[in-house]
Design an enzyme around this catalytic site. Sequence first.
Site, short mmCIF file in Angstrom:
data_model
loop_
_atom_site.label_atom_id
_atom_site.label_comp_id
_atom_site.label_asym_id
_atom_site.label_seq_id
_atom_site.Cartn_x
_atom_site.Cartn_y
_atom_site.Cartn_z
N HIS A 1 5.12 -10.48 9.76
CA HIS A 1 5.89 -10.02 9.26
C HIS A 1 7.33 -10.58 9.06
O HIS A 1 7.97 -9.34 10.24
CB HIS A 1 6.08 -8.69 8.21
CG HIS A 1 4.33 -8.44 7.84
ND1 HIS A 1 4.13 -8.51 6.75
CD2 HIS A 1 3.52 -7.44 8.62
CE1 HIS A 1 2.86 -8.79 6.41
NE2 HIS A 1 2.54 -7.87 7.57
N ASP B 1 -3.39 -9.31 4.20
CA ASP B 1 -2.48 -9.77 4.11
C ASP B 1 -2.36 -11.03 5.55
O ASP B 1 -1.44 -11.90 5.35
CB ASP B 1 -1.25 -8.90 4.42
CG ASP B 1 -1.33 -7.51 5.53
OD1 ASP B 1 -2.31 -7.40 5.89
OD2 ASP B 1 -0.38 -7.70 6.33
N HIS C 1 -5.80 -9.91 13.90
CA HIS C 1 -5.81 -8.60 12.80
C HIS C 1 -6.38 -9.17 11.67
O HIS C 1 -5.92 -9.74 10.57
CB HIS C 1 -4.01 -8.14 11.94
CG HIS C 1 -4.23 -6.93 11.99
ND1 HIS C 1 -5.01 -5.85 11.46
CD2 HIS C 1 -3.04 -6.43 11.00
CE1 HIS C 1 -5.13 -5.10 10.54
NE2 HIS C 1 -3.36 -5.39 10.61
N HIS D 1 0.75 -1.08 0.00
CA HIS D 1 0.17 -0.05 -0.28
C HIS D 1 0.67 1.02 -0.12
O HIS D 1 0.53 2.10 0.73
CB HIS D 1 -1.40 -0.07 1.25
CG HIS D 1 -1.02 -0.29 2.54
ND1 HIS D 1 -0.04 0.35 3.25
CD2 HIS D 1 -1.82 -1.07 3.38
CE1 HIS D 1 0.25 0.03 4.54
NE2 HIS D 1 -0.96 -1.29 4.50
#
Length: 400
Positions: free
Chosen positions: A223, A82, A78, A24
Amino acid sequence: MNPIKIKEGVYWVGEIDWDLRNFHGYSTQRGSTYNAYLILDEKITLIDTVRPYLYDRMIQRLSSLVDPSQIHYIISNHVEMDHSGSLPLLMETAKNATIITSPNGQKGLIAHYRKKDWNFKVVKSGEIVNLGNKNIKFFLTPMVHWPDNMMSYLEEDNVLFANDAFGQHIASFERFDDEYPLGIVMEEAKKYYANIVLPYSSLVQKSLDLVSPLPIDMIAPAHGIIWRSQVKTIVGEYRKWAANQAEAKALVIFDTMWKSTEKIASIIQEAFEFLGIPTKMLNLRYNHISDIMNDVLTARFICVGTPTLNSNMLPTVSGFLTYLKGLSPKNRIGLAFGSYGWGGQGVRHVEGALRECGFNVMESISVQFIPDEIQLQEIFNKLKLEISSLLEISNLIGST
Ligand code: FEO
């Protein structure tokens, strides 16, 4: 596509996105990973998923350990896609699974996927769910990075599954912080904070207070690299970043039309350097705004320059300022500068934008056409005095 054991009975089963170069708007030159974790206990539990285009690979990895239809709990820390994007596919296989999530997580997942028949278990902060031999405790951490975020803590193994917090966009074969060059991991963690987490720094501080009393052997983010050797280091850096502790460093960020604004940028750099302040030149044509944010995170002086084009600043400069304002760094000193042919609105717009960022703004520097040596010397002398006085006032040298 092997799972990686991170603790006894706990496996990394995520996926590596080697080709990701933009997240993004954030440039991700090193790619990324979406880290999903599998806990093999009486109640088989998966923590988070991956982007849908990597679902098949995740399932192959996971299936070498367990039949996916036997997954009992899926913890959704979350909602952002992703991490939740593969849920609709996974729920077709793990039909009886219960999704554990926060109250905002449930609302977000229903809004995203319109699956009202999914089983949810909505948890509160501090709530513990027993998986058989192990227990997992939940901490709601809103706005790190969305209102739905939570962290999950595996009590018996001292592992904090922190989701976006402590993440980095790195695609790698290596999974742990002691297997990969630490300087790169720290740099990417800093860039991640500057571009994703920075606007929510006050809530980051609250989340750190919430989990800091826990014994933590490992932070397993959603991540990048897993922290096991540098847990204290990354938590310390998060405390510093969340406190907006900038250093006596200067950034000269600009674009230029006929190199007149660039000449002013150079004399600004010389003034800072004369005073012993480390200074970085960042031409917006050659530096991505998300890389510049990495420097903004720790620099006190933010100087932004533009010529005037069509009664405004250059689009590269306005794009950067829009991005900067959204990420909301605090306690910074701003300086607008640039050259103009007539009108000179560009610098005034930059000054206004720096004020909107809440910065303490120095007197702008605006020169018509090409600055000559006398004008440049005047700028140098004036800046030297102004910066010295600011340094004296705030005693910045040697402090953060
Ligand atoms: Fe990695 Fe907010 O998603």
